[in-house]
Design a protein around this motif. Structure first.
Motif, short mmCIF file in Angstrom:
data_model
loop_
_atom_site.label_atom_id
_atom_site.label_comp_id
_atom_site.label_asym_id
_atom_site.label_seq_id
_atom_site.Cartn_x
_atom_site.Cartn_y
_atom_site.Cartn_z
N GLU A 3 0.82 -1.23 0.00
CA GLU A 3 0.00 0.00 0.00
C GLU A 3 0.84 1.27 0.00
O GLU A 3 0.47 2.26 -0.60
CB GLU A 3 -0.93 0.01 1.23
CG GLU A 3 -2.08 -0.95 1.16
CD GLU A 3 -1.72 -2.34 1.67
OE1 GLU A 3 -0.52 -2.60 1.89
OE2 GLU A 3 -2.63 -3.17 1.85
N ASP A 4 1.99 1.23 0.70
CA ASP A 4 2.82 2.44 0.85
C ASP A 4 3.62 2.76 -0.40
O ASP A 4 4.25 3.82 -0.47
CB ASP A 4 3.82 2.26 2.00
CG ASP A 4 3.13 2.31 3.36
OD1 ASP A 4 1.90 2.47 3.36
OD2 ASP A 4 3.82 2.20 4.38
N HIS A 5 3.64 1.85 -1.38
CA HIS A 5 4.59 2.01 -2.49
C HIS A 5 3.92 2.01 -3.86
O HIS A 5 4.47 1.52 -4.83
CB HIS A 5 5.63 0.87 -2.44
CG HIS A 5 6.31 0.73 -1.11
ND1 HIS A 5 7.15 1.70 -0.60
CD2 HIS A 5 6.24 -0.24 -0.17
CE1 HIS A 5 7.59 1.30 0.60
NE2 HIS A 5 7.04 0.14 0.88
N SER A 6 2.70 2.57 -3.92
CA SER A 6 1.96 2.54 -5.19
C SER A 6 2.69 3.26 -6.31
O SER A 6 2.65 2.84 -7.46
CB SER A 6 0.56 3.13 -4.99
OG SER A 6 -0.23 2.24 -4.22
N ASP A 7 3.37 4.38 -5.98
CA ASP A 7 4.10 5.13 -7.02
C ASP A 7 5.25 4.30 -7.59
O ASP A 7 5.46 4.27 -8.81
CB ASP A 7 4.61 6.45 -6.45
CG ASP A 7 5.35 6.28 -5.13
OD1 ASP A 7 5.04 5.32 -4.39
OD2 ASP A 7 6.26 7.08 -4.85
N ILE A 8 5.98 3.56 -6.72
CA ILE A 8 7.07 2.71 -7.21
C ILE A 8 6.50 1.55 -8.02
O ILE A 8 7.05 1.17 -9.05
CB ILE A 8 7.89 2.13 -6.02
CG1 ILE A 8 8.46 3.27 -5.17
CG2 ILE A 8 9.01 1.23 -6.50
CD1 ILE A 8 9.12 2.80 -3.87
N TRP A 28 -3.93 3.77 -12.25
CA TRP A 28 -3.65 4.78 -11.22
C TRP A 28 -4.94 5.51 -10.83
O TRP A 28 -5.17 5.80 -9.65
CB TRP A 28 -2.60 5.78 -11.72
CG TRP A 28 -2.19 6.74 -10.65
CD1 TRP A 28 -2.67 7.99 -10.42
CD2 TRP A 28 -1.24 6.49 -9.60
NE1 TRP A 28 -2.07 8.55 -9.32
CE2 TRP A 28 -1.19 7.66 -8.80
CE3 TRP A 28 -0.41 5.42 -9.28
CZ2 TRP A 28 -0.35 7.76 -7.69
CZ3 TRP A 28 0.42 5.53 -8.17
CH2 TRP A 28 0.45 6.69 -7.40
N GLU A 29 -5.78 5.78 -11.82
CA GLU A 29 -7.05 6.46 -11.56
C GLU A 29 -7.95 5.57 -10.69
O GLU A 29 -8.59 6.03 -9.75
CB GLU A 29 -7.75 6.77 -12.89
CG GLU A 29 -8.78 7.87 -12.78
CD GLU A 29 -9.26 8.34 -14.15
OE1 GLU A 29 -10.48 8.36 -14.33
OE2 GLU A 29 -8.42 8.65 -15.02
N SER A 30 -7.95 4.26 -11.01
CA SER A 30 -8.75 3.30 -10.24
C SER A 30 -8.21 3.23 -8.80
O SER A 30 -8.97 3.23 -7.84
CB SER A 30 -8.68 1.93 -10.90
OG SER A 30 -9.15 0.93 -10.03
N HIS A 31 -6.88 3.21 -8.67
CA HIS A 31 -6.23 3.16 -7.35
C HIS A 31 -6.59 4.41 -6.53
O HIS A 31 -6.92 4.32 -5.35
CB HIS A 31 -4.71 3.02 -7.54
CG HIS A 31 -3.86 3.77 -6.57
ND1 HIS A 31 -3.74 3.41 -5.25
CD2 HIS A 31 -3.06 4.86 -6.73
CE1 HIS A 31 -2.92 4.25 -4.64
NE2 HIS A 31 -2.50 5.14 -5.51
N THR A 34 -10.59 4.18 -5.67
CA THR A 34 -11.04 3.14 -4.74
C THR A 34 -10.25 3.12 -3.44
O THR A 34 -10.71 2.60 -2.43
CB THR A 34 -10.91 1.74 -5.38
OG1 THR A 34 -9.51 1.50 -5.67
CG2 THR A 34 -11.72 1.64 -6.66
N GLY A 35 -9.01 3.70 -3.47
CA GLY A 35 -8.17 3.65 -2.29
C GLY A 35 -7.38 2.35 -2.17
O GLY A 35 -6.58 2.18 -1.26
N LYS A 36 -7.60 1.41 -3.12
CA LYS A 36 -6.80 0.17 -3.12
C LYS A 36 -5.39 0.49 -3.57
O LYS A 36 -5.17 1.48 -4.27
CB LYS A 36 -7.40 -0.85 -4.09
CG LYS A 36 -8.67 -1.52 -3.61
CD LYS A 36 -9.09 -2.59 -4.61
CE LYS A 36 -10.34 -3.31 -4.13
NZ LYS A 36 -10.77 -4.32 -5.11
N SER A 37 -4.44 -0.36 -3.20
CA SER A 37 -3.06 -0.14 -3.64
C SER A 37 -2.99 -0.31 -5.16
O SER A 37 -3.85 -0.97 -5.76
CB SER A 37 -2.12 -1.14 -2.97
OG SER A 37 -2.37 -2.44 -3.45
N PHE A 38 -1.94 0.27 -5.77
CA PHE A 38 -1.77 0.15 -7.22
C PHE A 38 -1.63 -1.33 -7.61
O PHE A 38 -2.20 -1.78 -8.61
CB PHE A 38 -0.54 0.94 -7.68
CG PHE A 38 -0.35 0.97 -9.17
CD1 PHE A 38 -1.00 1.92 -9.95
CD2 PHE A 38 0.44 0.03 -9.82
CE1 PHE A 38 -0.84 1.95 -11.32
CE2 PHE A 38 0.60 0.04 -11.19
CZ PHE A 38 -0.04 1.01 -11.95
N ALA A 39 -0.87 -2.09 -6.79
CA ALA A 39 -0.65 -3.51 -7.09
C ALA A 39 -1.97 -4.28 -7.11
O ALA A 39 -2.25 -5.05 -8.02
CB ALA A 39 0.31 -4.11 -6.06
#
Length: 561
Positions: A3-8, A28-31, A34-39
């Motif tokens: 969760e802390d590393h969505s940009d990476i 990224w827009e979905s992340h 929704t607040g979910k992590s990018f992964a």
């Protein structure tokens, strides 16, 4: 996941050719929405599976990926770590060859783990390998057992081993460096993060030293250490936050960055000299607990869309009001996230910076050197921003510069301490701001409260007393056939009947008719009546919605509205 590393994760996914730039922008827009992590958003969209994503992370970091963690890890390898260390850093040793110790980590991006374990284990060559975070969690428990529930009692029993001479001589530096004190403070922090507490209070009294956690807005007391160790425990916290342990006469503020459960946790530390010693409060800033997204704030759809519309305007002021601890900062961060794109320059002035957000220039206020909200805001206008966030409008100077910024083409977000949305207008006029400037610059005001949510596990329907219903001041027909709920209390909610928080919101959109009333210096009550006429739902009405939806209790709504 991560969760802390969505940009990476976005960069890694593009680098590993798992998706192209257009797909990355969509995920990224979905992340963000929704607040979910990018992964997790990437996996949900079926653009990658967990193993291929984890392999891409390992390739990016230049380390090994373990698709499975050995079930029978060699004893001599696992003995390198103590159970408490394995749980703290969320790691399991998998290889110790040619002088290199390899650990699978729940968070392989956290370089602090290597730095701290290099020092603790006195090992020069430590490497973090990649594995599924859920598998790492399971492996830590399988190899090292569950975190010891009785460890707090065990530790309290160890306090008789402390060098009583150091405590008696008030040698706090020596007392604070003793092993039981260090382990006790570490355990207090771990238990607080595990319980999702927002604050930890260390409170010295004449005959006791009390430690309390604030969970979902309420304080819960934990087993206290002996009173004579208050100074040693306080000194240990001050050592961790790089404060002056010899200075006990004036308040101090500091920060702790530590790893708990493999995650990096920030703690804001405040000390206050009292009659019986220093009171210390730690605010826990855990990004994985706070979801900085409007969709995660449980507000009505029309309010959410209203906020989105306001922050996406070319200029104007958007204010969030409410008492301390009502979630104003979280709402502002969530609103900023809506406009945090590559083509928007965002500057914030905060006292202090609570959450570090990628892509936003954040300035901590420092009154000692003259960096006030007003001074920061004045400098911001020379930094070519599009959107500005000011932690709080406290004085006429800050208010005037905020208005000036909004009238010269900037969106300004800020907070005020008022009871409701219309009251914010009166507060600004009381500060000395001209009504015509307020009506020209403000686009909307959101008032909010945070109250406790009924525990889903022990939620029970009941028939409330007529007296209690009478206090809600609602029409009898309005509550006909409505169900009311409360929490009985269970292990899940610590017998409190509540678990989690629920927001109450009232959004006053500044329409032309309200602008006219503001210019005429109309009183708060007249503004409120007009706002309700044009569609504002008061906090009490939003509270009734939460009661009837079974989200909270009558008592909570009466307490906060």
């Amino acid at each position: 996941m991560f969760e802390d590393h969505s940009d990476i994760m976005r960069d890694i996914a593009i680098e590993g050719k798992l998706l192209d730039q257009t797909q990355a922008d969509e995920i990224w827009e979905s992340h963000a929405t929704t607040g979910k992590s990018f992964a997790d958003s990437l996996i949900d969209a079926n653009l990658a599976d967990r193993p291929s994503l984890l392999q891409a992370i390992a390739d990016h970091l230049g380390v090994q990926f373990y698709s499975a963690i050995p079930t029978t890890a060699q004893d001599d390898i696992t003995k390198v770590l103590k159970p408490a260390q394995a749980h703290k850093y969320a790691v399991v040793p998998v290889a110790d060859e040619a002088g290199k110790l390899t650990l699978v980590a729940k968070d392989p991006f956290n370089s602090t783990i290597i730095n701290e374990l290099t020092f603790i284990l006195k090992r020069e060559n430590i490497e973090l390998a990649v594995a599924d975070p859920e598998m790492v969690d399971a492996a830590v428990i399988r190899v090292y057992g569950e975190p010891s529930a009785s460890s707090m009692d065990d530790l309290l029993g160890e306090f008789d081993q402390i060098d009583s001479a150091a405590v008696a001589d008030d040698d706090v530096a020596n007392a604070a460096s003793q092993a039981p004190i260090i382990r006790f403070v570490d355990l207090v922090l771990q238990e607080a993060v595990k319980a999702k507490a927002s604050d930890i209070h260390f409170e010295p009294f004449e005959d006791q030293f009390r430690i309390r956690y604030r969970i979902d807005g309420s304080l819960y007391e934990m087993a206290p250490p002996p009173k004579n160790l208050a100074n040693a425990v306080t000194a240990r916290v001050k050592v961790l936050s790089a404060l002056n342990i010899a200075e006990r006469r004036i308040p101090q503020d500091g920060r702790i960055k530590t790893t708990i459960g493999g995650r990096q946790i920030d703690l804001r530390v405040s000390t206050l000299p009292t009659q019986f010693g220093e009171s210390v409060v730690l605010r826990i800033l855990d990004k994985t607990v706070v979801n900085l997204s409007l969709d995660a704030l449980s507000m009505q759809e029309d309010i959410k869309e209203g906020i989105r519309s306001m922050v996406n305007k070319p200029n104007g002021i958007f204010i969030v009001t409410g008492p301390t601890g009502s979630g104003k900062t979280t709402t502002l961060y969530s609103a900023l996230r809506e406009v945090n794109t590559e083509d928007v320059k965002i500057l914030t002035a905060e006292d202090p910076v609570e959450y570090e957000v990628e892509g936003i220039m954040q300035v901590p206020i420092n009154h000692q050197v003259g960096l006030t909200f007003a001074a920061a805001l004045r400098s911001f206008l020379r930094q070519d921003p599009d959107t500005i966030m000011v932690g709080e409008i406290r004085d006429i100077e800050t208010a005037q510069i905020a208005v000036q910024a909004s009238l010269t083409g900037h969106v300004v977000l800020s907070t005020l301490h008022t009871n409701d949305a219309p009251g914010a207008v009166t507060r600004l006029i009381d500060m000395g701001l001209e009504p015509f400037l307020i009506s020209a610059s403000i686009e909307g005001i959101l008032a909010q409260r945070l109250l406790r949510r009924i525990c889903k596990t022990c939620r029970t329907a009941y028939e409330p007393d007529k007296e209690v219903i009478g206090m809600l001041d609602v029409d009898a027909l309005e509550i006909a056939n409505k169900k009311f709920y409360f929490g009985k209390g269970c292990a899940d909610c610590n017998r409190s009947g509540y678990k989690g928080r629920q927001g109450l919101f009232e959004l006053m959109t500044i329409s032309d008719s309200i602008r006219t009333l503001i210019t005429q210096r109309a009183p708060t009550l007249v503004l409120k009546q007009k706002a309700i006429e044009v569609g504002m739902r008061p906090l009490r009405d939003d509270g009734l919605r939460c009661i009837f939806d079974g989200l909270t209790t009558i008592e909570e709504v009466l307490k906060y509205t």
